[in-house]
Structures are given as structure tokens and as C-alpha cells.
Design a protein around this motif. Sequence first.
Motif, PDB file in Angstrom:
ATOM      1  N   VAL A  59     -44.083 -20.140  17.502  1.00 14.61           N
ATOM      2  CA  VAL A  59     -42.908 -20.766  18.108  1.00 14.61           C
ATOM      3  C   VAL A  59     -41.808 -20.789  17.060  1.00 14.61           C
ATOM      4  N   LEU A  60     -40.673 -20.248  17.433  1.00 13.04           N
ATOM      5  CA  LEU A  60     -39.499 -20.187  16.574  1.00 13.04           C
ATOM      6  C   LEU A  60     -38.558 -21.307  16.991  1.00 13.04           C
ATOM      7  N   VAL A  61     -38.148 -22.148  16.043  1.00 12.63           N
ATOM      8  CA  VAL A  61     -37.284 -23.277  16.380  1.00 12.63           C
ATOM      9  C   VAL A  61     -36.000 -23.238  15.553  1.00 12.63           C
ATOM     10  N   GLY A  62     -34.963 -23.881  16.114  1.00 18.37           N
ATOM     11  CA  GLY A  62     -33.723 -24.053  15.382  1.00 18.37           C
ATOM     12  C   GLY A  62     -32.826 -22.830  15.312  1.00 18.37           C
ATOM     13  N   MET A  63     -32.951 -21.919  16.267  1.00 20.52           N
ATOM     14  CA  MET A  63     -32.140 -20.698  16.218  1.00 20.52           C
ATOM     15  C   MET A  63     -30.683 -21.010  16.574  1.00 20.52           C
ATOM     16  N   GLN A  64     -29.785 -20.680  15.669  1.00 23.22           N
ATOM     17  CA  GLN A  64     -28.361 -20.855  15.895  1.00 23.22           C
ATOM     18  C   GLN A  64     -27.858 -19.794  16.877  1.00 23.22           C
ATOM     19  N   PRO A  65     -26.834 -20.085  17.668  1.00 18.24           N
ATOM     20  CA  PRO A  65     -26.312 -19.103  18.620  1.00 18.24           C
ATOM     21  C   PRO A  65     -25.923 -17.771  17.967  1.00 18.24           C
ATOM     22  N   ALA A  66     -25.316 -17.830  16.791  1.00 16.94           N
ATOM     23  CA  ALA A  66     -24.912 -16.592  16.109  1.00 16.94           C
ATOM     24  C   ALA A  66     -26.128 -15.741  15.744  1.00 16.94           C
ATOM     25  N   VAL A  67     -27.214 -16.392  15.379  1.00 21.82           N
ATOM     26  CA  VAL A  67     -28.445 -15.674  15.037  1.00 21.82           C
ATOM     27  C   VAL A  67     -29.011 -15.003  16.281  1.00 21.82           C
ATOM     28  N   ALA A  68     -29.040 -15.727  17.407  1.00 22.42           N
ATOM     29  CA  ALA A  68     -29.536 -15.155  18.654  1.00 22.42           C
ATOM     30  C   ALA A  68     -28.692 -13.954  19.079  1.00 22.42           C
TER      31      ALA A  68
ATOM     32  N   THR B  55     -39.710 -19.764  21.876  1.00 27.51           N
ATOM     33  CA  THR B  55     -38.657 -20.501  21.180  1.00 27.51           C
ATOM     34  C   THR B  55     -38.572 -21.929  21.696  1.00 27.51           C
ATOM     35  N   ALA B  56     -38.065 -22.797  20.831  1.00 30.83           N
ATOM     36  CA  ALA B  56     -37.800 -24.193  21.189  1.00 30.83           C
ATOM     37  C   ALA B  56     -36.558 -24.633  20.422  1.00 30.83           C
ATOM     38  N   LEU B  57     -35.913 -25.668  20.932  1.00 29.11           N
ATOM     39  CA  LEU B  57     -34.662 -26.116  20.322  1.00 29.11           C
ATOM     40  C   LEU B  57     -34.846 -26.728  18.942  1.00 29.11           C
ATOM     41  N   ASP B  58     -35.897 -27.520  18.772  1.00 26.72           N
ATOM     42  CA  ASP B  58     -36.096 -28.204  17.495  1.00 26.72           C
ATOM     43  C   ASP B  58     -37.590 -28.306  17.193  1.00 26.72           C
TER      44      ASP B  58
ATOM     45  N   ILE C 165     -42.158 -21.757  13.112  1.00 30.03           N
ATOM     46  CA  ILE C 165     -41.204 -21.208  12.138  1.00 30.03           C
ATOM     47  C   ILE C 165     -39.840 -21.831  12.419  1.00 30.03           C
ATOM     48  N   ASP C 166     -39.328 -22.573  11.454  1.00 25.82           N
ATOM     49  CA  ASP C 166     -38.027 -23.233  11.595  1.00 25.82           C
ATOM     50  C   ASP C 166     -36.968 -22.390  10.890  1.00 25.82           C
ATOM     51  N   ILE C 167     -36.040 -21.857  11.671  1.00 24.96           N
ATOM     52  CA  ILE C 167     -34.976 -21.028  11.089  1.00 24.96           C
ATOM     53  C   ILE C 167     -33.616 -21.710  11.212  1.00 24.96           C
TER      54      ILE C 167
END
Length: 87
Positions: free
Chosen positions: A34-43, A58-61, A3-5
Amino acid sequence: MLIDISALDIVDSFIGRMLANIAATSRILDAATVLVGMQPAVAITLVELGMSLQGIRTALDVERGMTLLNELAADSTGGGRKPSSRP
């Protein structure tokens, strides 16, 4: 399931619940999420909402997310190494 967010700038409790529901459904089907692309504000928002997103890795990309999914698949079939500890 990947899932790319990365396009999400903000998240609310509804989105958090939907991610948790998707992960729960994936577990029923014996699939990893696996959740990818989570922005700091979202976290930060997810933490402030008290959402832990159990069962979601989670993964970075997308590239790292696919690598993690491949490692998890190989590990679950007994034919691979353990998943890396990279974020």
C-alpha cells in the motif's frame, strides 16, 4: 508493506521502477503493498511516464493505509470482510 511517499515532491522513472520492483518482491513473499501520501504532482508525473504500478494499492495517509492492510490480511485469511472502497 506500507510505503509512505508523502515527502516526495517529484518523482522520476527510477523511483517509479523501484516502487514497482518493491511491489513485485512483496507479491513473491505473499504480502500486499500500500502506497500512502502520494502528492497530486507525483501522481500526474507517474501517469505521464506511463507507469501503472501494478499490484500497488493506494491510500491517502498512513492511518488509512494500515486499515487497508489489516482488511487485506483479514480477507486473505478468510476471517474478515472485504476491503473498503475508500481512497
